[in-house]
Design a protein around this motif. Structure first.
Motif, short mmCIF file in Angstrom:
data_model
loop_
_atom_site.label_atom_id
_atom_site.label_comp_id
_atom_site.label_asym_id
_atom_site.label_seq_id
_atom_site.Cartn_x
_atom_site.Cartn_y
_atom_site.Cartn_z
N GLY A 1 -6.90 16.72 -2.38
CA GLY A 1 -7.73 15.92 -1.51
C GLY A 1 -6.98 15.51 -0.25
N LYS A 2 -7.68 14.75 0.57
CA LYS A 2 -7.10 14.34 1.85
C LYS A 2 -6.08 13.23 1.70
CE LYS A 2 -9.52 14.23 5.56
NZ LYS A 2 -8.95 15.42 6.23
N GLY A 3 -6.18 12.43 0.62
CA GLY A 3 -5.20 11.38 0.45
C GLY A 3 -5.47 10.53 -0.77
N LEU A 4 -4.39 10.00 -1.33
CA LEU A 4 -4.48 9.09 -2.47
C LEU A 4 -3.50 7.94 -2.21
CD1 LEU A 4 -5.54 8.43 -5.35
CD2 LEU A 4 -3.56 9.68 -6.24
N ASP A 5 -4.01 6.71 -2.23
CA ASP A 5 -3.20 5.52 -1.99
C ASP A 5 -3.24 4.61 -3.20
OD1 ASP A 5 -2.62 6.36 0.58
OD2 ASP A 5 -4.32 5.31 1.45
N LEU A 6 -2.10 4.02 -3.51
CA LEU A 6 -1.99 3.02 -4.57
C LEU A 6 -1.73 1.67 -3.92
CD1 LEU A 6 -1.49 2.03 -7.53
CD2 LEU A 6 0.92 2.70 -7.17
N SER A 7 -2.49 0.67 -4.30
CA SER A 7 -2.27 -0.69 -3.79
C SER A 7 -1.79 -1.58 -4.94
CB SER A 7 -3.55 -1.27 -3.17
OG SER A 7 -4.58 -1.36 -4.11
N LEU A 8 -0.81 -2.40 -4.64
CA LEU A 8 -0.24 -3.33 -5.61
C LEU A 8 -0.16 -4.70 -4.96
CD1 LEU A 8 2.80 -1.15 -6.78
CD2 LEU A 8 0.65 -1.46 -8.02
N ALA A 9 -0.55 -5.74 -5.69
CA ALA A 9 -0.46 -7.10 -5.17
C ALA A 9 -0.15 -8.06 -6.31
CB ALA A 9 -1.76 -7.51 -4.47
N GLY A 10 0.52 -9.13 -5.99
CA GLY A 10 0.80 -10.16 -6.98
C GLY A 10 1.03 -11.50 -6.31
N ASN B 1 0.87 -1.18 0.00
CA ASN B 1 0.00 0.00 0.00
C ASN B 1 0.90 1.23 0.00
OD1 ASN B 1 -2.86 1.09 0.33
ND2 ASN B 1 -1.77 2.17 1.96
N VAL B 2 0.83 2.00 -1.11
CA VAL B 2 1.75 3.11 -1.34
C VAL B 2 0.99 4.42 -1.24
CG1 VAL B 2 3.47 4.08 -2.90
CG2 VAL B 2 3.00 1.61 -2.93
N PRO B 3 1.23 5.26 -0.21
CA PRO B 3 0.57 6.57 -0.13
C PRO B 3 1.21 7.55 -1.12
CG PRO B 3 2.07 6.29 1.72
CD PRO B 3 2.11 5.00 0.95
N LEU B 4 0.40 8.13 -2.00
CA LEU B 4 0.92 9.04 -3.02
C LEU B 4 0.86 10.50 -2.58
CD1 LEU B 4 -0.59 7.37 -6.22
CD2 LEU B 4 1.65 7.01 -5.16
N PHE B 5 -0.20 10.91 -1.89
CA PHE B 5 -0.21 12.23 -1.28
C PHE B 5 -1.19 12.22 -0.12
CE2 PHE B 5 -3.38 12.98 -4.75
CZ PHE B 5 -4.49 13.30 -3.98
N LYS B 6 -1.05 13.25 0.74
CA LYS B 6 -1.89 13.36 1.92
C LYS B 6 -2.09 14.84 2.25
CE LYS B 6 -2.18 11.86 6.77
NZ LYS B 6 -1.46 11.12 7.86
N LYS C 1 -2.71 -7.45 -9.14
CA LYS C 1 -3.88 -6.63 -8.83
C LYS C 1 -3.39 -5.22 -8.51
CE LYS C 1 -8.10 -6.40 -6.06
NZ LYS C 1 -8.99 -7.11 -5.11
N TYR C 2 -4.16 -4.21 -8.98
CA TYR C 2 -3.83 -2.82 -8.77
C TYR C 2 -5.07 -2.10 -8.23
CZ TYR C 2 -0.75 -4.43 -12.54
OH TYR C 2 0.10 -5.16 -13.31
N GLY C 3 -4.87 -1.13 -7.38
CA GLY C 3 -6.00 -0.40 -6.85
C GLY C 3 -5.65 1.03 -6.49
N LEU C 4 -6.63 1.93 -6.56
CA LEU C 4 -6.47 3.33 -6.15
C LEU C 4 -7.59 3.69 -5.19
CD1 LEU C 4 -5.46 5.26 -9.39
CD2 LEU C 4 -4.08 4.99 -7.33
N ARG C 5 -7.23 4.43 -4.16
CA ARG C 5 -8.20 4.91 -3.17
C ARG C 5 -7.96 6.41 -2.99
NH1 ARG C 5 -8.13 5.92 2.38
NH2 ARG C 5 -10.06 5.40 3.51
#
Length: 986
Positions: A603-612, A593-598, A627-631
């Motif tokens: 916005g309050k925050g953007l996280d990138l999730s990576l899984a394999g 889980n990689v936090p991109l900004f806060k 698998k990739y995800g953005l929050r």
């Protein structure tokens, strides 16, 4: 072994808006005894990272204990099948033995089981976990199944159910294509609990009785929970439901069986008479006319002294057909008893050990009409003892005085159908025993000023099933008893069989020779070991870089052993052969889980999730799934999310190694006149090329289709995408008219390539007749009179399945007032696309809004619940809705019951010809519940309710195999259900 192309993390990240359904509700049990036990409270389905901040990263729907109790149901399978995102799956409303046959997947039928299907992609594409570990696949003594039987898990031990409606192969491995159901067991429990359940239908049947026991204790070092459960569900019989009394409602006996207690005899006699006139069946003036019989004896007549031909016979017509439906069950009986224990010992705040054990027994029963005996080339059973038979003219009960010969020189037999009601209904009794043991260590440690969490786990689970079948026949012994009396006399135990004299003329001595008790057995075992670690790797500009990784080993073993008479080919019912196989898999996975900004202008925050995950299978080699995800937390009240995942599903033991087995399916042969007299619809020239003589008629609407495994199968591969938003407006938070209001919208899309499936049998036959292509026609054989006598429909890696749709939900909590507190939840699923295409481009009939093969995909399903609490009182009102469906009427198109079919003409007799489409109207069910709590001991809760309050009947389904409705989507006919529950804590 076939190595697959290994995929890499080079795909572009696709992101938009993703919605995650509500997070985990607070458990109702006693708070944990030590800090160490809080580790699992931030471990949620859909991520391996133990961190509360990302628990809503994926679309997880949670059913709390309160949600479960509100349904009034006692089976996990029945509960999850009511989710709006669920599809068609087996449950106790399917009378799934007998002529229902074997699964089109060639892996057996889970008779008596309850399965879960998400996104209409099939139960075998849903992964079932218990406390995060895989549960063993089902065994029901009919094959080696690919799905999980939720009736092997007692509902009493469940704390909550988490449903991930997203692809998750990168986190959990194979089978998680459509989603994951994670059953969390009760753990932190202090004291005792006794729960009594009772319910029955408004018709006074289908009684359910149950008792659940629970006891637990917590100390500074120890956590113990023990539970036991017993549920006894009685049957509901088709004969007691008007809608289910005929094979197809509204058509009378037109679609009844031609195997009757009085027998149907279709043959060419030596001489013609008024009953059996001479007819030119070859449509050739140069060929002499040939006498032809299609006869029976009057309904209910019996000739114990011997029947006289032709005097005692009449012509066979619709009124002589047999109504097999009234012997079926609308709801199958099921007894489930289980015990469960869980122990946790805390060595200190940083490490604890656990052990779990479960034993569960399911006893279920299916029932079918007395088993028919079919003989002759038109029988189509695939068994030479029946299809290629000679019934001796010397048989003392044969009234025709001639040999009835199926093939070769002197062949004169077309079909004989006889229903030995003397032998009673077919009864299939299953006993399924489930054993589960697990142990492991869980803990944490500090390193580099960061806390790490770890666990190691080992589990073994086993399902063993025995099925006892009474009421079937040994077709070899039947063949001997109908043949040369001298051969019968020389065979110990043989008694010449009377199939000609009507009901009551098959004696107990005859039955003793031809009617065995058939016993089948199957089992599945799963051994697994897992190790996981999770923590923060380093501090980044927007927060910590979180990590999880682990290793998993699994070994699968499965076998199916049919009765020796089945293996020998002597069984008159569904044929099958032994199956056995095993494979193992080693896997490693990683998740970040990689936090991109806060707290930025964006916005309050953007996280990138990576899984394999990389999986190495002993059967086909390696597979990598990312698998990739953005929050994106735009503001406190607005959240956007998206995920893209690749997945796969390895073929199961049954799919790989399953032996040939048979399903008796409702199929309209386009080359033959319909069973109701409707004209043939196939291309006449093509039908002639397939060996169908002009004017040939379909004598039986059930055609036996052979299915089976294929060891050349490759894994299915999948791509999943979800996007959505959640909006919790501030203007609706803690104000006079609203305490909290949430709007949630999710888009989903799944695409499966190389899906393991057999082409739809009706589609295969239609394409064969239309094209004469060997791809479709190979494996379909016909008798000398044109009827299908062999239909081989094997598993393959089908072309593709693509589906997409939307979830739209509203959750509104009103402020508490003097009138109590109200909560409203309204959940909706809209399916916008479902396409299945065969490997050669043939379009499968299953799609949105269409009923086919006992299942359907409504374009809109909706559930709304209004919940109320005030002091000691509580109440709930739930509304369940399914949109309308349509189906092809098939041969029933000539009946007005084919409701949506406009009249398009008239036949030669002047009767109307209907368009052939039936509309299944939209259906809405209302459920209510009322409860009161007494302050006795630690609390006595009394609850009563009614499901299907207004007794809404399911829409009539003309293509469904049994009981005239789709049991996977609707409540049973006359289905108003009353229940009461008493829950005492001490």
């Amino acid at each position: 072994m076939k190595a697959l192309r290994r995929q890499t993390l080079t795909k572009a990240i696709q992101w938009s808006l993703l919605l995650a359904l509500p997070g985990v509700a607070a458990a109702q049990e006693t708070p944990p005894a030590s800090d160490a036990t809080t580790l699992d409270t931030v471990q949620v389905t859909g991520t391996r990272i133990k961190k509360a901040e990302i628990e809503s990263q994926t679309p997880v729907q949670t059913l709390t204990r309160e949600d479960i109790e509100r349904t009034g149901l006692t089976s996990i399978g029945d509960i999850v099948q009511e989710l709006t995102g669920s599809g068609s799956a087996l449950n106790t409303k399917f009378n799934s033995s007998g002529n229902f046959g074997f699964s089109p997947n060639g892996d057996g039928v889970g008779a008596g089981s309850a399965q879960v299907d998400l996104r209409h992609l099939g139960p075998k594409r849903v992964l079932v976990l218990v406390d995060g570990l895989r549960w063993v696949n089902e065994s029901s003594a009919s094959g080696v199944g690919a799905a999980t039987d939720l009736n092997t898990i007692p509902l009493a031990l469940v704390e909550r159910i988490e449903v991930l409606e997203d692809g998750a192969s990168s986190l959990y491995g194979s089978d998680a294509i459509a989603g994951v159901v994670n059953i969390i067991t009760r753990r932190n429990f202090d004291g005792g609990q006794v729960t009594l359940n009772y319910g029955e239908y408004g018709e006074g049947d289908g009684t359910l009785q149950g008792v659940d026991l629970a006891w637990g204790m917590n100390t500074d070092k120890l956590n113990l929970f023990l539970g036991a459960s017993y549920v006894d569900q009685d049957a509901v019989y088709s004969k007691d439901r008007e809608q289910a009394r005929f094979p197809i409602p509204g058509t009378g006996l037109s679609f009844g069986s031609s195997a009757t207690p009085n027998g149907r005899f279709v043959f060419f006699p030596d001489t013609a008479n008024a009953l059996c006139p001479a007819i030119d069946h070859d449509e050739d003036p140069a060929t002499p006319d040939r006498p032809f019989c299609n006869i029976t004896t009057p309904n209910g007549s019996s000739f114990p002294g011997g029947v006289s031909y032709p005097n005692d016979f009449i012509g066979f017509g619709t009124a002589n057909r047999f109504n097999f439906a009234e012997y079926n069950m609308v709801l199958t009986p099921s007894k489930r008893s289980g015990v469960f224990g869980q122990l946790r010992y805390y060595f200190n705040d940083n490490i604890h050990w656990y052990a779990k054990a479960l034993y569960n027994r399911r006893e279920s029963v299916n029932q079918a009409a007395p088993e028919p005996l079919f003989f002759g080339p038109d029988a189509g059973t695939g068994n030479p003892f029946a299809d290629d038979i000679t019934i001796s003219g010397l048989n003392p009960h044969n009234p025709f005085g001639i040999d009835l010969i199926s093939s070769g020189a002197g062949a004169n037999l077309v079909l004989i159908g006889r229903r030995p009601v003397e032998g009673g209904a077919r009864i299939f009794e299953q006993q399924v025993d489930t054993q589960y043991v697990a142990t492991g260590l869980e803990g944490s440690f500090d390193a580099a000023e960061r806390t790490w969490f770890w666990d190691v786990n080992a589990a073994y689970s086993k399902n063993e099933a025995d099925q006892t079948n009474r009421g079937s026949y040994n077709i070899r012994n039947v063949n001997i008893a109908l043949g040369d009396p001298a051969v019968c006399a020389a065979t110990p135990g043989c008694v010449p069989l009377n199939i000609f004299g009507g009901p009551g003329t098959i004696t107990p001595q005859m039955l003793q020779w031809i009617q065995p008790i058939v016993r089948d057995r199957s089992e599945q075992e799963l051994t697994q070991f897992t190790a996981n670690i999770s923590g923060d790797l380093l501090e980044m500009w927007a927060g910590p870089l979180s990590f999880a990784g682990g290793y998993e080993f699994r070994k699968y073993e499965g076998s199916y052993q049919p009765d020796p008479i089945t293996v020998a080919g002597f069984y008159n019912g569904v044929p099958s052969l032994p199956t056995s196989g095993e494979y193992d898999v080693n896997e490693v996975y990683v998740e970040f889980n990689v936090p991109l900004f806060k707290d930025s202008p964006f916005g309050k925050g953007l996280d990138l999730s990576l899984a394999g995950r990389y999986s190495d299978y002993s059967t086909f080699g390696g597979q990598f799934t990312p698998k990739y995800g953005l929050r994106w937390q735009v503001a406190d009240e607005l959240l956007f999310r998206a995920t893209y995942a690749e997945g796969f599903r390895a073929p199961s033991i049954g799919e790989l190694y399953g032996s040939a087995s048979r399903a008796d399916l409702q199929i309209d042969d386009p080359c033959l006149i319909g069973v109701d007299g409707s004209p043939a619809t196939g291309n006449p020239a093509n039908c002639t090329a397939l060996g169908v003589p002009p004017g040939a008629a379909q004598s039986n609407s059930q055609i036996s289709v052979t299915t089976g495994g294929n060891d050349q199968l490759e894994p299915e591969t999948a791509r999943s995408f979800t996007a959505g938003m959640v909006f919790s407006p501030a203007f609706a938070s803690d104000v006079s008219w609203s305490q909290k209001l949430d709007f949630e919208v999710t888009f989903y899309r799944h695409a499966i390539e190389g899906a393991v499936q057999a082409i739809d049998a009706q589609t295969q036959l239609d394409l064969c007749v239309d094209t004469l292509d060997p791809l479709f026609c190979d494996g379909i054989t016909r008798s000398s009179v044109g009827s299908i006598n062999g239909f081989n429909n094997r598993l393959t890696n089908l072309g593709s399945i693509k589906t997409s749709g939307w979830d739209a939900d509203v959750f509104w909590t009103l402020p508490e007032t003097s009138f109590g507190q109200f909560k409203l939840s309204w959940q909706n699923t809209f399916v916008t696309r479902y396409d299945a295409v065969g490997a050669a481009g043939q379009v499968q009939p299953r799609t949105v809004g269409i009923e086919v093969t006992d299942s359907a995909i409504p374009d809109w399903t909706s559930t709304a619940t209004l919940d109320w609490h005030m002091d000691r009182w509580n109440a709930a009102w739930t509304v369940r809705h399914l949109s309308e469906l349509k189906e092809d009427c098939g041969d029933a198109a000539s009946f007005p019951i084919c409701s949506d079919g406009a009249i398009v003409g008239t036949d030669d007799a002047g009767d109307p010809i209907w368009a052939g489409t039936n509309k299944l109207d939209a259906t809405t069910y209302h459920d209510i519940q009322l409860g009161y709590r007494f302050d006795w001991l630690k609390g006595l809760q009394l609850t009563g309710g009614v499901n299907n309050l207004f007794n809404e009947d399911p829409p009539i389904c003309l293509s469904c195999s049994l009981n005239g409705y789709d049991a996977s989507n609707y409540d049973i006919p006359d289905g108003r259900y009353f229940y009461v529950r008493a829950d005492l804590r001490f």
